[in-house]
Enzyme design. Sequence first.
Site, PDB file in Angstrom:
ATOM      1  N   GLY A   1     -15.548   3.840  -6.326  1.00 60.39           N
ATOM      2  CA  GLY A   1     -15.203   2.857  -5.211  1.00 60.39           C
ATOM      3  C   GLY A   1     -14.581   1.655  -5.872  1.00 60.39           C
ATOM      4  O   GLY A   1     -14.206   1.428  -6.921  1.00 60.39           O
ATOM      5  N   ASN A   2     -14.379   0.545  -5.223  1.00 55.51           N
ATOM      6  CA  ASN A   2     -13.827  -0.648  -5.620  1.00 55.51           C
ATOM      7  C   ASN A   2     -14.492  -1.992  -4.736  1.00 55.51           C
ATOM      8  O   ASN A   2     -15.149  -1.595  -3.630  1.00 55.51           O
ATOM      9  CB  ASN A   2     -12.192  -0.745  -5.651  1.00 55.51           C
ATOM     10  CG  ASN A   2     -11.871  -0.538  -4.062  1.00 55.51           C
ATOM     11  OD1 ASN A   2     -11.899  -1.174  -3.337  1.00 55.51           O
ATOM     12  ND2 ASN A   2     -11.304   0.749  -3.824  1.00 55.51           N
TER      13      ASN A   2
END
Length: 215
Positions: A21-22
Amino acid sequence: MRVLITAGPTYEPIDPVRFIGNHSTGKMGYALAEAFAETGAHVTLISGPTQLTVQHAAIQKVEVETADQMFAAATAAAPEADIWVFAAAVADYKPRHVAENKIKKAGDTLTLELVKNVDIAATLGRTKRPEQFSVGFALETINEEAHAREKLERKNFDLIVLNSLRDNGAGFRHDTNKVTLLEAGGQMSIFELKPKAEVARDIVRTVLARLHPDA
Ligand code: CTP
């Protein structure tokens, strides 16, 4: 007026308990959804995982996790929408294989093979009709304007919002943002650092002025 907005990060699963993810919080996309709804527009907000909730009754939220799910939801909403806003921080790559069971630790290294995700903005950009208006985002660290202009053309945007990581208080995880708007017609507008809700209203005003020049 119908508006489609993508927002937040995407999560690309590795196994049943892990993902890539980020740090996107979705704040800019959610602020845009509220700002468009305030003008009377009906908004479809396609959101990756975030902590945020929507306030305005004219915002229909569609929750997704992966880039593929975000693409499917955006593809369904895009033909009916007058304005598209791609504010999501889509993961560029996803694991080629998702393990059915939790991956057990073994050995000192682990190699994951990643494959490119669909580019949601670019793919939908190829289906854009002349009366539709597409807005993209770019986060650049060097040659900012040139890179943003190249993205604007490649993804068939009418307007691109350039955030510079060089500005304190701008970009991920902040409540404020400092943006430059670059348009397909060559116009450039530079805004001061301000709360994301106000940045959103600046963007909405610019889009509506282009769509309805006589209003
Ligand atoms: N975008 C998208 N789907 C993707 C990647 C990006 O819709 N798979 C959209 C983003 O929402 C944003 C714009 O495209 O509006 C720019 O994204 P960015 O990741 O900066 O552009 P890239 O083409 O991936 O270029 P690079 O990572 O090389 O800077």
